[in-house]
Design a protein around this motif. Structure first.
Motif, PDB file in Angstrom:
ATOM      1  N   GLU A 194      10.157  11.228  10.640  1.00 60.06           N
ATOM      2  CA  GLU A 194       9.058  10.910   9.724  1.00 60.06           C
ATOM      3  C   GLU A 194       8.036  10.023  10.426  1.00 60.06           C
ATOM      4  OE1 GLU A 194       8.337   8.726   5.364  1.00 60.06           O
ATOM      5  OE2 GLU A 194      10.367   9.086   6.115  1.00 60.06           O
ATOM      6  N   ALA A 195       6.766  10.350  10.273  1.00 60.18           N
ATOM      7  CA  ALA A 195       5.694   9.526  10.837  1.00 60.18           C
ATOM      8  C   ALA A 195       5.179   8.592   9.754  1.00 60.18           C
ATOM      9  CB  ALA A 195       4.561  10.406  11.353  1.00 60.18           C
ATOM     10  N   PRO A 196       5.149   7.288  10.026  1.00 55.59           N
ATOM     11  CA  PRO A 196       4.716   6.358   8.969  1.00 55.59           C
ATOM     12  C   PRO A 196       3.228   6.489   8.681  1.00 55.59           C
ATOM     13  CG  PRO A 196       5.025   5.189  11.039  1.00 55.59           C
ATOM     14  CD  PRO A 196       5.491   6.594  11.272  1.00 55.59           C
ATOM     15  N   ARG A 197       2.898   6.676   7.414  1.00 56.85           N
ATOM     16  CA  ARG A 197       1.500   6.757   7.004  1.00 56.85           C
ATOM     17  C   ARG A 197       1.023   5.450   6.394  1.00 56.85           C
ATOM     18  NH1 ARG A 197      -0.951  10.880   2.418  1.00 56.85           N
ATOM     19  NH2 ARG A 197      -3.147  10.273   2.686  1.00 56.85           N
ATOM     20  N   PHE A 198       1.946   4.677   5.856  1.00 53.19           N
ATOM     21  CA  PHE A 198       1.577   3.483   5.106  1.00 53.19           C
ATOM     22  C   PHE A 198       2.154   2.209   5.716  1.00 53.19           C
ATOM     23  CE2 PHE A 198       1.794   7.072   2.106  1.00 53.19           C
ATOM     24  CZ  PHE A 198       0.461   7.117   1.725  1.00 53.19           C
ATOM     25  N   GLY A 199       2.487   2.261   7.003  1.00 53.88           N
ATOM     26  CA  GLY A 199       3.046   1.078   7.631  1.00 53.88           C
ATOM     27  C   GLY A 199       3.148   1.240   9.135  1.00 53.88           C
ATOM     28  N   THR A 200       3.718   0.220   9.764  1.00 56.73           N
ATOM     29  CA  THR A 200       3.853   0.151  11.218  1.00 56.73           C
ATOM     30  C   THR A 200       5.331   0.067  11.583  1.00 56.73           C
ATOM     31  OG1 THR A 200       1.774  -1.079  11.366  1.00 56.73           O
ATOM     32  CG2 THR A 200       3.234  -1.174  13.277  1.00 56.73           C
ATOM     33  N   ILE A 201       5.771   0.880  12.534  1.00 53.76           N
ATOM     34  CA  ILE A 201       7.151   0.756  13.018  1.00 53.76           C
ATOM     35  C   ILE A 201       7.263  -0.541  13.817  1.00 53.76           C
ATOM     36  CG2 ILE A 201       8.889   1.726  14.565  1.00 53.76           C
ATOM     37  CD1 ILE A 201       7.933   4.487  13.768  1.00 53.76           C
ATOM     38  N   VAL A 202       8.224  -1.383  13.434  1.00 56.33           N
ATOM     39  CA  VAL A 202       8.394  -2.680  14.094  1.00 56.33           C
ATOM     40  C   VAL A 202       9.747  -2.806  14.786  1.00 56.33           C
ATOM     41  CG1 VAL A 202       6.768  -3.866  12.575  1.00 56.33           C
ATOM     42  CG2 VAL A 202       9.184  -3.750  11.928  1.00 56.33           C
ATOM     43  N   SER A 203      10.604  -1.828  14.570  1.00 50.78           N
ATOM     44  CA  SER A 203      11.921  -1.793  15.194  1.00 50.78           C
ATOM     45  C   SER A 203      12.420  -0.364  15.011  1.00 50.78           C
ATOM     46  CB  SER A 203      12.858  -2.803  14.519  1.00 50.78           C
ATOM     47  OG  SER A 203      14.084  -2.919  15.205  1.00 50.78           O
ATOM     48  N   PRO A 204      13.333   0.116  15.858  1.00 53.63           N
ATOM     49  CA  PRO A 204      13.802   1.493  15.682  1.00 53.63           C
ATOM     50  C   PRO A 204      14.311   1.749  14.265  1.00 53.63           C
ATOM     51  CG  PRO A 204      14.567   0.623  17.768  1.00 53.63           C
ATOM     52  CD  PRO A 204      13.932  -0.529  17.035  1.00 53.63           C
ATOM     53  N   GLY A 205      13.686   2.713  13.592  1.00 54.42           N
ATOM     54  CA  GLY A 205      14.085   3.061  12.233  1.00 54.42           C
ATOM     55  C   GLY A 205      13.578   2.124  11.159  1.00 54.42           C
ATOM     56  N   VAL A 206      12.770   1.136  11.543  1.00 53.88           N
ATOM     57  CA  VAL A 206      12.311   0.108  10.596  1.00 53.88           C
ATOM     58  C   VAL A 206      10.789   0.061  10.624  1.00 53.88           C
ATOM     59  CG1 VAL A 206      12.396  -2.338   9.957  1.00 53.88           C
ATOM     60  CG2 VAL A 206      14.384  -1.258  11.042  1.00 53.88           C
ATOM     61  N   TYR A 207      10.186   0.076   9.423  1.00 57.88           N
ATOM     62  CA  TYR A 207       8.747  -0.138   9.415  1.00 57.88           C
ATOM     63  C   TYR A 207       8.365  -1.122   8.316  1.00 57.88           C
ATOM     64  CZ  TYR A 207       7.760   3.413   5.668  1.00 57.88           C
ATOM     65  OH  TYR A 207       7.681   4.139   4.516  1.00 57.88           O
TER      66      TYR A 207
ATOM     67  N   GLY B 231       0.769  -1.233   0.000  1.00 57.01           N
ATOM     68  CA  GLY B 231       0.000   0.000   0.000  1.00 57.01           C
ATOM     69  C   GLY B 231       0.802   1.285   0.000  1.00 57.01           C
ATOM     70  N   HIS B 232       2.130   1.221  -0.184  1.00 56.01           N
ATOM     71  CA  HIS B 232       2.954   2.435  -0.169  1.00 56.01           C
ATOM     72  C   HIS B 232       3.062   2.984  -1.595  1.00 56.01           C
ATOM     73  CE1 HIS B 232       6.183   5.263   0.513  1.00 56.01           C
ATOM     74  NE2 HIS B 232       6.225   4.961   1.798  1.00 56.01           N
ATOM     75  N   PRO B 233       2.772   4.282  -1.794  1.00 61.17           N
ATOM     76  CA  PRO B 233       2.729   4.813  -3.158  1.00 61.17           C
ATOM     77  C   PRO B 233       4.060   5.274  -3.734  1.00 61.17           C
ATOM     78  CG  PRO B 233       2.020   6.499  -1.610  1.00 61.17           C
ATOM     79  CD  PRO B 233       2.282   5.265  -0.796  1.00 61.17           C
TER      80      PRO B 233
END
Length: 645
Positions: A422-435, A292-294
């Protein structure tokens, strides 16, 4: 086991028309094609598989009778991209058909998967982009190949491509998906073995927190996990002869292809001494994983893991014994490599039984008498690793005549790097700096139905609440409304939860003792709405995902929901093309196509390795029997053995 040893154990003479090709048949098919139509040094074999015979050949088979054997061969010339198909008569040792298929791209081969990283890491532009990110130890860069899709880019026209995403490994066994190299994508021309273009969408700091999950990295484990032994002292209840399996009242054949992986053939249920057909063939037709990321290259993430890679090619060997428990029977898979040579995936399919709780029970409140039966089910499974993800295909057969398919999804989330602030709009942060991006896994199962024979119809069943009135004074009444789906256009249907909708596949001739048509119903248990725009590239190419049900008149060449060649296709192939004919579907040989899947909004709990999540469907008898067919399941041998189960 070495292939030479495995080959001596493989059947050199097929026992049944539906048996997969033997190693010798694979080799002979390639030799015959190359001798008659040598494409030169660039000749590659995409597929060498059984060209399945007409149904009449299977139905009319007599013990010891000769039967035809044909191979389907797809070959291409990587010097010019031309793709060819052949059918090979393996009895007469001759080519019966050879044709050029214009404008298509073959699957991404294992050779290509291995090639992509080498080509990318050797390219000066790619190295320069890594250097801008402070990465100079090129060998530690993990480059994952992705199918490129189709986006109408002029420089990509006429090329067979792979798109890439990158991660960093601090050591050989490091979980690279914890360290995404954001914004860097190489586009690889697979046939020329060169980088067409390097797309740099801007760097983010590479997160380096260790997120390794393997046992070698763990020092503390739970100490309260006691042994759980699964023992069948008398052996299993199933028998296997060649590729045929018999268990309880069930009988079927195990097949396997490079593209589909596990296939079930000739599924039937023995009832009062008569084998009654249910399914002629069942296999995973296609799947797509739209993300879902554009932007940032991520818009190209929409892999067709069946048609673009081959889920069978990527099957695991299950010989370690951890994927299945109990008394196990394995089936090897023989496939062809790009040069037409046979190779073996040892123990690619696992067969075993497992306890499944209570089958049925009743306590008579007036007498206190208790009757209970313990259920078991037969499991046929295969697991494939597609890049970062594992897909487990599990078929379950039950003692009450039900059939279930379950896709078990696990492995590692596909990750991206997020820039500071940056705030993730198209995903979930699952680790520091990683979504991990929002995405879906949508599967399509091809079910060649044969409920009490080949003449079937599909009936849509909706439950309807009646309006309050003279016929429903208390407002409690509801009933069912049945609609025969008479043609291919009418049979493109979606789930309606408000109607508790399901679909029955009825026999044209079969009747139970109550006078009702014999049938099986398709119970959708994992429908997924799509969120891709109907005009998007992925929705055009994977039109199958827009409906939970499609039904087609049987055609032996219509096998794959997105068409034979989805790799870099523009869309419109497969189900939308075939159903334009709007063929009649009443009391005829028909195929049911069911789309289902997983809507994945990732959680932190899904990382660094994802617990299994499942999707699937049920096929349940509806009037196929005149009463509960599991009444003859015997009681447990003793109270102790029942409780121990």
């Amino acid at each position: 086991m070495p292939d030479a040893v495995a080959e001596t154990r493989a059947a050199q003479t097929p026992r049944h028309p539906l048996d997969p090709l033997t190693p010798d048949e694979i080799r002979r098919a390639a030799t015959l094609v190359r001798a008659a139509h040598d494409l030169g040094a660039g000749m590659m074999f995409e597929t060498i598989s059984l060209s399945e015979p007409d149904k009449s050949t299977v139905h009319d088979l007599r013990g010891g009778a000769d039967f035809p054997r044909q191979a389907f061969v797809c070959a291409f010339d990587r010097t010019n991209g031309r793709v060819f198909e052949a059918r090979v008569d393996l009895v007469a040792d001759r080519i019966v058909d050879w044709r050029h298929v214009p404008g298509v791209r073959p699957r991404i081969l294992v050779d290509d998967i291995l090639l992509v990283g080498e080509v990318a890491r050797a390219d000066p532009r790619f190295r320069a982009a890594l250097a801008r990110r402070g990465i100079t130890d090129i060998d530690n860069v993990q480059v994952d190949p992705w199918s490129a899709g189709y986006y109408g880019l002029p420089d990509e026209e006429g090329r067979r491509l792979s798109h890439t995403f990158c991660w960093y490994r601090s050591e050989k066994n490091d979980n690279g998906y914890a360290h995404p190299i954001e914004g860097l994508c190489a586009v690889i021309d697979l046939d020329r073995a060169e980088v067409l273009r390097v797309d740099d969408y801007g760097a983010a700091e590479v997160p380096m927190a260790s997120r390794n999950y393997a046992a070698r990295y763990r020092t503390i484990f739970r100490d309260d996990v006691k042994p759980l032994e699964i023992v069948q002292a008398d052996g299993p209840s199933f028998t296997v002869e060649g590729n045929e399996v018999r268990w309880q009242r069930w009988r079927f054949r195990v097949g396997f292809t490079a593209r589909e992986g596990l296939v079930l053939h000739a599924v039937g249920y023995e009832d009062e001494g008569r084998l009654r057909p249910v399914l002629h063939r069942a296999a995973l037709s296609e799947m797509v994983v739209p993300y879902g990321h554009p932007g940032g290259g991520h818009f190209r993430k929409n892999a067709f893991d069946v048609g673009e890679y081959g889920i069978g090619v990527l099957a695991n060997s299950l010989k370690l014994g951890c994927d299945c428990l109990g008394t196990i029977r394995y089936f090897d898979a023989w496939l062809a490599d790009s040069k037409g040579q046979p190779y073996c995936i040892e123990s690619a399919v696992c067969l075993h039984e497992e306890d499944f709780g209570i089958l049925w029970k009743h306590t008579d409140l007036f007498t206190g008498e208790v009757d209970v039966r313990r259920a078991r089910r037969l499991v046929v499974s295969s697991i494939s690793t597609v890049g970062n993800y594992e897909y487990g295909s599990f078929w379950y057969l039950y003692q009450d005549g039900s059939i279930q398919f379950e896709m078990k999804a696990t492995g590692i989330l596909n990750t991206a790097g997020i820039r500071a602030g940056e705030a993730p709009r198209f995903g979930t942060i699952v680790s520091p700096g990683v979504y991990a991006h929002y995405h879906q896994h949508i599967f399509n199962m091809r079910l060649d139905m044969a409920v009490d024979g080949e003449r079937n119809r599909v009936v849509e069943v909706d439950t309807m609440a009646l309006p309050t009135g003279p016929d429903n004074p208390h407002g409690n009444a509801f009933t069912v409304h049945e609609t025969v789906l008479a043609s291919e256009q009418a049979a493109q249907r979606t789930v309606d939860f408000n109607a508790a909708r399901y679909w029955k596949i009825e026999s044209a001739e079969g009747r139970n003792r109550l006078g009702q048509p014999t049938a099986y119903r398709l119970m959708p248990t994992s429908p997924v709405p799509i969120f891709s725009n109907p005009q998007s590239s992925v929705a055009r190419r994977a039109a199958f995902m827009t409906r939970q049900l499609w039904v087609t008149a049987f055609d032996r060449d219509e096998m794959h929901a997105a068409g034979r060649y989805p790799n870099q296709s523009r869309g419109g192939d497969g189900l939308p093309a075939w159903t334009r004919a709007d063929r009649p579907l009443v009391d005829t040989d028909l195929v049911v196509w069911h789309s289902f899947g997983l809507h994945h909004i990732p959680r932190p709990e899904d990382f660094p390795v994802q617990p299994v999540t499942t999707a699937g469907f049920m096929l349940q008898p509806v009037g196929f029997f005149s009463e509960n067919p599991a009444l003859d399941v015997p009681p447990a041998r003793s109270t102790m053995s029942c409780c121990a189960g």
